[in-house]
Write an enzyme that holds these catalytic residues in place. Structure first.
Site, mmCIF file in Angstrom:
data_model
loop_
_atom_site.group_PDB
_atom_site.id
_atom_site.type_symbol
_atom_site.label_atom_id
_atom_site.label_comp_id
_atom_site.label_asym_id
_atom_site.label_seq_id
_atom_site.Cartn_x
_atom_site.Cartn_y
_atom_site.Cartn_z
ATOM 1 N N ARG A 1 32.759 49.365 42.540
ATOM 2 C CA ARG A 1 34.153 49.492 42.117
ATOM 3 C C ARG A 1 34.391 48.589 40.914
ATOM 4 N NH1 ARG A 1 39.642 49.385 45.713
ATOM 5 N NH2 ARG A 1 41.098 49.251 43.979
ATOM 6 N N ARG B 1 37.648 55.759 43.255
ATOM 7 C CA ARG B 1 36.930 54.505 43.454
ATOM 8 C C ARG B 1 35.861 54.714 44.509
ATOM 9 N NH1 ARG B 1 42.082 55.046 44.706
ATOM 10 N NH2 ARG B 1 42.852 54.482 46.744
ATOM 11 N N ASP C 1 37.301 51.106 48.779
ATOM 12 C CA ASP C 1 38.602 50.452 48.767
ATOM 13 C C ASP C 1 38.788 49.787 50.124
ATOM 14 O OD1 ASP C 1 41.183 49.658 48.074
ATOM 15 O OD2 ASP C 1 42.073 51.582 48.626
ATOM 16 N N ASP D 1 40.942 47.316 52.438
ATOM 17 C CA ASP D 1 42.255 46.694 52.592
ATOM 18 C C ASP D 1 42.243 45.770 53.796
ATOM 19 O OD1 ASP D 1 43.527 48.043 50.455
ATOM 20 O OD2 ASP D 1 43.896 49.784 51.724
#
Length: 146
Positions: A68, A78, A81, A83
């Protein structure tokens, strides 16, 4: 996704949901069409002196390891990801991090895998369990268990 989960598992004891195929948010208004995503939730058991900002930095480092770019256009495709959804029962609002994650209660692609691991959890700031939030969610994006 499986390789990223394997890396996270090296950080300490963990539990992981199954993988979910998810229609991208980007199909509704993004300038760049995107393929469906693969999502999962991983629960990590980290040392007690771990702080959420350093954990977020480690997650960003892992994203970069998997290709990324540090700078990219918002909503662009991407490779990974990651989180930070929850950190114990901490509520936090800083420039770089908000806990619980602000989209947690409104996104099927978060609630479905999270409900596998913690259906009876009531996240900070919520009054209902993860399972109840998922059952009542009005989110048109499709999410399918792989």
């Amino acid at each position: 996704m499986r390789a990223a989960i394997a890396e996270l598992a090296k950080w300490g004891p963990h539990r992981e949901s199954t993988l979910w195929r998810t229609e991208p948010l980007a199909q509704r208004g993004s300038p760049a069409p995107q393929p469906w995503y693969v999502n999962a939730v991983v629960e990590l058991h980290l040392p007690s002196d771990t702080d959420p900002h350093s954990l977020l930095a480690r997650l960003h480092d892992l994203e970069h390891t998997f290709g990324r770019p540090a700078q990219r256009e918002r909503w662009s495709p991407r490779t990974l990801d990651l989180d930070l959804l929850l950190f114990d029962d901490l509520t936090l609002a800083s420039e770089k991090l908000e806990l619980p994650h602000p989209g947690l209660a409104s996104r099927r692609f978060v609630l479905a895998p999270l409900a596998e691991l913690a259906p009876d959890l009531v996240a900070p700031g919520q009054t209902r369990t993860i399972a109840a939030l998922l059952a009542d969610l009005d989110d048109p994006l499709r999410v399918e268990k792989l």
